[in-house]
Design a protein around this motif. Structure first.
Motif, PDB file in Angstrom:
ATOM      1  N   GLU A 167       6.559 -74.515  66.840  1.00  0.00           N
ATOM      2  CA  GLU A 167       7.923 -73.972  66.895  1.00  0.00           C
ATOM      3  C   GLU A 167       8.623 -74.123  65.540  1.00  0.00           C
ATOM      4  OE1 GLU A 167      11.254 -72.078  68.361  1.00  0.00           O
ATOM      5  OE2 GLU A 167       9.253 -72.243  69.256  1.00  0.00           O
ATOM      6  N   ILE A 168       8.433 -75.250  64.890  1.00  0.00           N
ATOM      7  CA  ILE A 168       9.028 -75.468  63.570  1.00  0.00           C
ATOM      8  C   ILE A 168       8.477 -74.438  62.583  1.00  0.00           C
ATOM      9  CG2 ILE A 168       9.094 -77.060  61.605  1.00  0.00           C
ATOM     10  CD1 ILE A 168       9.248 -79.367  63.629  1.00  0.00           C
ATOM     11  N   SER A 169       7.178 -74.224  62.618  1.00  0.00           N
ATOM     12  CA  SER A 169       6.558 -73.244  61.714  1.00  0.00           C
ATOM     13  C   SER A 169       7.062 -71.834  61.987  1.00  0.00           C
ATOM     14  CB  SER A 169       5.039 -73.280  61.862  1.00  0.00           C
ATOM     15  OG  SER A 169       4.538 -74.527  61.490  1.00  0.00           O
ATOM     16  N   GLU A 170       7.202 -71.482  63.265  1.00  0.00           N
ATOM     17  CA  GLU A 170       7.697 -70.151  63.616  1.00  0.00           C
ATOM     18  C   GLU A 170       9.131 -69.955  63.127  1.00  0.00           C
ATOM     19  OE1 GLU A 170       7.193 -69.659  67.819  1.00  0.00           O
ATOM     20  OE2 GLU A 170       5.016 -69.504  67.667  1.00  0.00           O
ATOM     21  N   LEU A 171       9.966 -70.972  63.300  1.00  0.00           N
ATOM     22  CA  LEU A 171      11.348 -70.877  62.820  1.00  0.00           C
ATOM     23  C   LEU A 171      11.385 -70.744  61.300  1.00  0.00           C
ATOM     24  CD1 LEU A 171      13.352 -73.408  64.991  1.00  0.00           C
ATOM     25  CD2 LEU A 171      13.654 -70.954  64.879  1.00  0.00           C
ATOM     26  N   GLN A 209      14.534 -69.271  59.117  1.00  0.00           N
ATOM     27  CA  GLN A 209      15.418 -70.393  59.435  1.00  0.00           C
ATOM     28  C   GLN A 209      15.003 -71.617  58.617  1.00  0.00           C
ATOM     29  OE1 GLN A 209      18.005 -69.861  61.192  1.00  0.00           O
ATOM     30  NE2 GLN A 209      17.413 -67.856  61.945  1.00  0.00           N
ATOM     31  N   ALA A 210      14.595 -71.393  57.383  1.00  0.00           N
ATOM     32  CA  ALA A 210      14.093 -72.473  56.544  1.00  0.00           C
ATOM     33  C   ALA A 210      15.189 -73.450  56.142  1.00  0.00           C
ATOM     34  CB  ALA A 210      13.435 -71.895  55.297  1.00  0.00           C
ATOM     35  N   ASN A 211      16.439 -73.055  56.310  1.00  0.00           N
ATOM     36  CA  ASN A 211      17.524 -73.951  55.923  1.00  0.00           C
ATOM     37  C   ASN A 211      17.887 -74.936  57.030  1.00  0.00           C
ATOM     38  OD1 ASN A 211      18.586 -72.066  57.611  1.00  0.00           O
ATOM     39  ND2 ASN A 211      20.475 -71.762  56.476  1.00  0.00           N
ATOM     40  N   LYS A 246      19.661 -80.055  62.867  1.00  0.00           N
ATOM     41  CA  LYS A 246      19.772 -78.738  63.502  1.00  0.00           C
ATOM     42  C   LYS A 246      18.467 -78.373  64.201  1.00  0.00           C
ATOM     43  CE  LYS A 246      22.326 -75.506  61.610  1.00  0.00           C
ATOM     44  NZ  LYS A 246      22.816 -74.370  60.795  1.00  0.00           N
ATOM     45  N   MET A 247      17.346 -78.761  63.588  1.00  0.00           N
ATOM     46  CA  MET A 247      16.036 -78.498  64.196  1.00  0.00           C
ATOM     47  C   MET A 247      15.915 -79.273  65.510  1.00  0.00           C
ATOM     48  SD  MET A 247      13.268 -76.756  63.823  1.00  0.00           S
ATOM     49  CE  MET A 247      13.202 -76.320  62.106  1.00  0.00           C
ATOM     50  N   LYS A 264       8.272 -83.630  57.871  1.00  0.00           N
ATOM     51  CA  LYS A 264       7.668 -84.150  56.647  1.00  0.00           C
ATOM     52  C   LYS A 264       6.158 -83.930  56.656  1.00  0.00           C
ATOM     53  CE  LYS A 264      10.921 -87.764  55.368  1.00  0.00           C
ATOM     54  NZ  LYS A 264      11.105 -89.228  55.232  1.00  0.00           N
ATOM     55  N   GLN A 265       5.578 -84.020  57.842  1.00  0.00           N
ATOM     56  CA  GLN A 265       4.132 -83.853  57.985  1.00  0.00           C
ATOM     57  C   GLN A 265       3.694 -82.470  57.527  1.00  0.00           C
ATOM     58  OE1 GLN A 265       2.716 -84.923  61.877  1.00  0.00           O
ATOM     59  NE2 GLN A 265       0.859 -83.736  61.647  1.00  0.00           N
ATOM     60  N   VAL A 266       4.495 -81.463  57.817  1.00  0.00           N
ATOM     61  CA  VAL A 266       4.146 -80.107  57.409  1.00  0.00           C
ATOM     62  C   VAL A 266       4.810 -79.735  56.089  1.00  0.00           C
ATOM     63  CG1 VAL A 266       3.562 -79.223  59.682  1.00  0.00           C
ATOM     64  CG2 VAL A 266       5.917 -79.140  58.918  1.00  0.00           C
ATOM     65  N   SER A 267       5.457 -80.707  55.455  1.00  0.00           N
ATOM     66  CA  SER A 267       6.020 -80.574  54.108  1.00  0.00           C
ATOM     67  C   SER A 267       7.061 -79.479  53.969  1.00  0.00           C
ATOM     68  CB  SER A 267       4.898 -80.337  53.090  1.00  0.00           C
ATOM     69  OG  SER A 267       4.004 -81.390  53.112  1.00  0.00           O
TER      70      SER A 267
END
Length: 116
Positions: A49-53, A58-60, A65-66, A88-91
């Motif tokens: 989900e983080i990668s899709e956002l 939605q990189a900001n 917020k995440m 942090k794991q996905v940098s």
């Protein structure tokens, strides 16, 4: 994981690699047959989900917020430290309002100096 990669890439024997890594061969084979825990499966869903956002622009999103977005999406309360660790794991670049404020102040000071 390194043992498995070296075995597949360089065709080195598992026995030799396990001996070099200082682990028992049986422990390696047990590790290869393991099933992911429910927490690890949940972490994989969160990371997806983080990668899709991030790809949607939605990189900001910072970790706060995440966290709010993930809590609403999965209808579950996630700890902010967990979300921060996974980000942090996905940098991904973490945005904080304090850093944004400092950057804005620096830009405004630079503009004032340039005008003189």
């Amino acid at each position: 994981m390194a043992v498995q990669a070296l075995h597949h890439n360089d065709n080195l024997s598992i026995s030799l690699l396990c001996e070099f890594a200082g682990i028992a061969r049986s422990a390696y084979y047990k590790w290869t047959q393991r099933t992911p825990t429910t927490r690890q499966q949940e972490n994989d869903k969160i990371l997806k989900e983080i990668s899709e956002l991030h790809e949607k622009g939605q990189a900001n999103y910072g970790y706060r917020k995440m966290q709010q977005h993930l809590n609403q999406k999965f209808n579950k309360q996630f700890n902010h430290k967990r979300i921060l660790r996974l980000m942090k794991q996905v940098s991904f670049q973490l945005i904080s309002s304090e850093n944004q404020m400092k950057a804005a102040m620096k830009r405004s000071k630079e503009n004032i100096l340039d005008d003189e």
